[in-house]
Design a protein around this motif. Structure first.
Motif, PDB file in Angstrom:
ATOM      1  N   ASP A  44       0.908  -1.123   0.078  1.00 38.59           N
ATOM      2  CA  ASP A  44      -0.143   0.074   0.022  1.00 38.59           C
ATOM      3  C   ASP A  44       0.861   1.259  -0.079  1.00 38.59           C
ATOM      4  O   ASP A  44       0.309   2.223  -0.639  1.00 38.59           O
ATOM      5  CB  ASP A  44      -1.230   0.177   1.165  1.00 38.59           C
ATOM      6  N   ILE A  45       1.871   1.222   0.822  1.00 36.59           N
ATOM      7  CA  ILE A  45       2.828   2.099   0.755  1.00 36.59           C
ATOM      8  C   ILE A  45       3.566   2.493  -0.467  1.00 36.59           C
ATOM      9  O   ILE A  45       3.655   3.729  -1.118  1.00 36.59           O
ATOM     10  CB  ILE A  45       3.927   2.200   1.872  1.00 36.59           C
ATOM     11  N   VAL A  46       4.028   1.433  -1.227  1.00 36.13           N
ATOM     12  CA  VAL A  46       4.525   1.809  -2.522  1.00 36.13           C
ATOM     13  C   VAL A  46       3.611   2.219  -3.540  1.00 36.13           C
ATOM     14  O   VAL A  46       3.945   3.158  -4.321  1.00 36.13           O
ATOM     15  CB  VAL A  46       5.268   0.461  -2.778  1.00 36.13           C
ATOM     16  N   ASP A  47       2.274   1.863  -3.491  1.00 35.04           N
ATOM     17  CA  ASP A  47       1.350   2.129  -4.373  1.00 35.04           C
ATOM     18  C   ASP A  47       1.021   3.605  -4.155  1.00 35.04           C
ATOM     19  O   ASP A  47       0.290   4.305  -5.281  1.00 35.04           O
ATOM     20  CB  ASP A  47       0.264   1.379  -4.409  1.00 35.04           C
ATOM     21  N   GLN A  48       1.240   4.336  -3.101  1.00 44.11           N
ATOM     22  CA  GLN A  48       0.721   5.835  -3.012  1.00 44.11           C
ATOM     23  C   GLN A  48       1.586   6.347  -3.642  1.00 44.11           C
ATOM     24  O   GLN A  48       1.269   7.434  -3.948  1.00 44.11           O
ATOM     25  CB  GLN A  48       1.037   5.981  -1.478  1.00 44.11           C
ATOM     26  N   GLY A  49       2.869   6.106  -4.185  1.00 42.30           N
ATOM     27  CA  GLY A  49       3.834   6.944  -5.126  1.00 42.30           C
ATOM     28  C   GLY A  49       4.517   8.101  -4.167  1.00 42.30           C
ATOM     29  O   GLY A  49       4.455   7.909  -2.769  1.00 42.30           O
ATOM     30  N   VAL A  50       5.403   8.910  -4.923  1.00 46.82           N
ATOM     31  CA  VAL A  50       6.053   9.960  -4.051  1.00 46.82           C
ATOM     32  C   VAL A  50       5.237  11.280  -4.158  1.00 46.82           C
ATOM     33  O   VAL A  50       4.778  11.600  -5.168  1.00 46.82           O
ATOM     34  CB  VAL A  50       7.348  10.069  -4.694  1.00 46.82           C
ATOM     35  N   PRO A  51       5.211  11.818  -2.888  1.00 49.66           N
ATOM     36  CA  PRO A  51       4.501  13.171  -2.973  1.00 49.66           C
ATOM     37  C   PRO A  51       5.084  14.232  -3.811  1.00 49.66           C
ATOM     38  O   PRO A  51       6.460  14.213  -4.035  1.00 49.66           O
ATOM     39  CB  PRO A  51       4.586  13.463  -1.486  1.00 49.66           C
ATOM     40  N   ASP A  52       4.368  15.061  -4.415  1.00 55.17           N
ATOM     41  CA  ASP A  52       4.824  15.821  -5.334  1.00 55.17           C
ATOM     42  C   ASP A  52       6.026  16.763  -4.806  1.00 55.17           C
ATOM     43  O   ASP A  52       6.949  16.968  -5.508  1.00 55.17           O
ATOM     44  CB  ASP A  52       3.525  16.924  -5.705  1.00 55.17           C
ATOM     45  N   ARG A  53       5.944  17.155  -3.576  1.00 54.70           N
ATOM     46  CA  ARG A  53       6.977  17.843  -2.968  1.00 54.70           C
ATOM     47  C   ARG A  53       8.223  17.300  -3.001  1.00 54.70           C
ATOM     48  O   ARG A  53       9.476  17.607  -3.084  1.00 54.70           O
ATOM     49  CB  ARG A  53       6.515  18.357  -1.392  1.00 54.70           C
ATOM     50  N   PHE A  54       8.316  15.948  -2.606  1.00 54.40           N
ATOM     51  CA  PHE A  54       9.370  15.245  -2.676  1.00 54.40           C
ATOM     52  C   PHE A  54       9.853  14.932  -3.882  1.00 54.40           C
ATOM     53  O   PHE A  54      11.104  15.062  -4.372  1.00 54.40           O
ATOM     54  CB  PHE A  54       9.273  13.780  -1.982  1.00 54.40           C
ATOM     55  N   ALA A  55       8.919  14.598  -4.985  1.00 53.96           N
ATOM     56  CA  ALA A  55       9.351  14.601  -6.181  1.00 53.96           C
ATOM     57  C   ALA A  55      10.202  15.965  -7.009  1.00 53.96           C
ATOM     58  O   ALA A  55      11.257  15.727  -7.481  1.00 53.96           O
ATOM     59  CB  ALA A  55       8.268  14.196  -7.319  1.00 53.96           C
ATOM     60  N   GLU A  56       9.733  17.097  -6.396  1.00 50.81           N
ATOM     61  CA  GLU A  56      10.421  18.491  -6.963  1.00 50.81           C
ATOM     62  C   GLU A  56      11.837  18.471  -6.212  1.00 50.81           C
ATOM     63  O   GLU A  56      12.700  18.936  -6.827  1.00 50.81           O
ATOM     64  CB  GLU A  56       9.524  19.628  -6.330  1.00 50.81           C
TER      65      GLU A  56
END
Length: 77
Positions: A44-56
């Motif tokens: 479930d955690i992996v499926d959530q993806g990376v938050p936009d702020r972290f990706a930036e």
């Protein structure tokens, strides 16, 4: 007077001598079971993806790293 508890094992408890060597490895079946359980917990955690702020932040760090490599090449190092 306080009652002393016995430090001797009771029932079917087995005590190993200090000279007995414990094997710290896990067999393949146990490793597989642990892996399945960890995947079930973290899927479930992996499926959530990376938050936009972290990706930036990661993009910015990557750009800084790329810039540093270009500067190093230009300086001949």
């Amino acid at each position: 007077m306080k009652e002393r508890k016995s430090l001797r094992p009771e029932g079917n408890v087995q005590v190993r001598s200090s000279s007995a060597r414990l094997d710290p490895t896990l067999n393949r079946e146990i490793q597989t079971k642990i892996g399945q359980q960890l995947r079930a917990v973290y899927d479930d955690i992996v499926d959530q993806g990376v938050p936009d702020r972290f990706a930036e932040l990661l993009r910015n760090l990557d750009m800084q790293g790329t810039h540093a490599k270009v500067v190093d090449k230009d300086s001949g190092e």
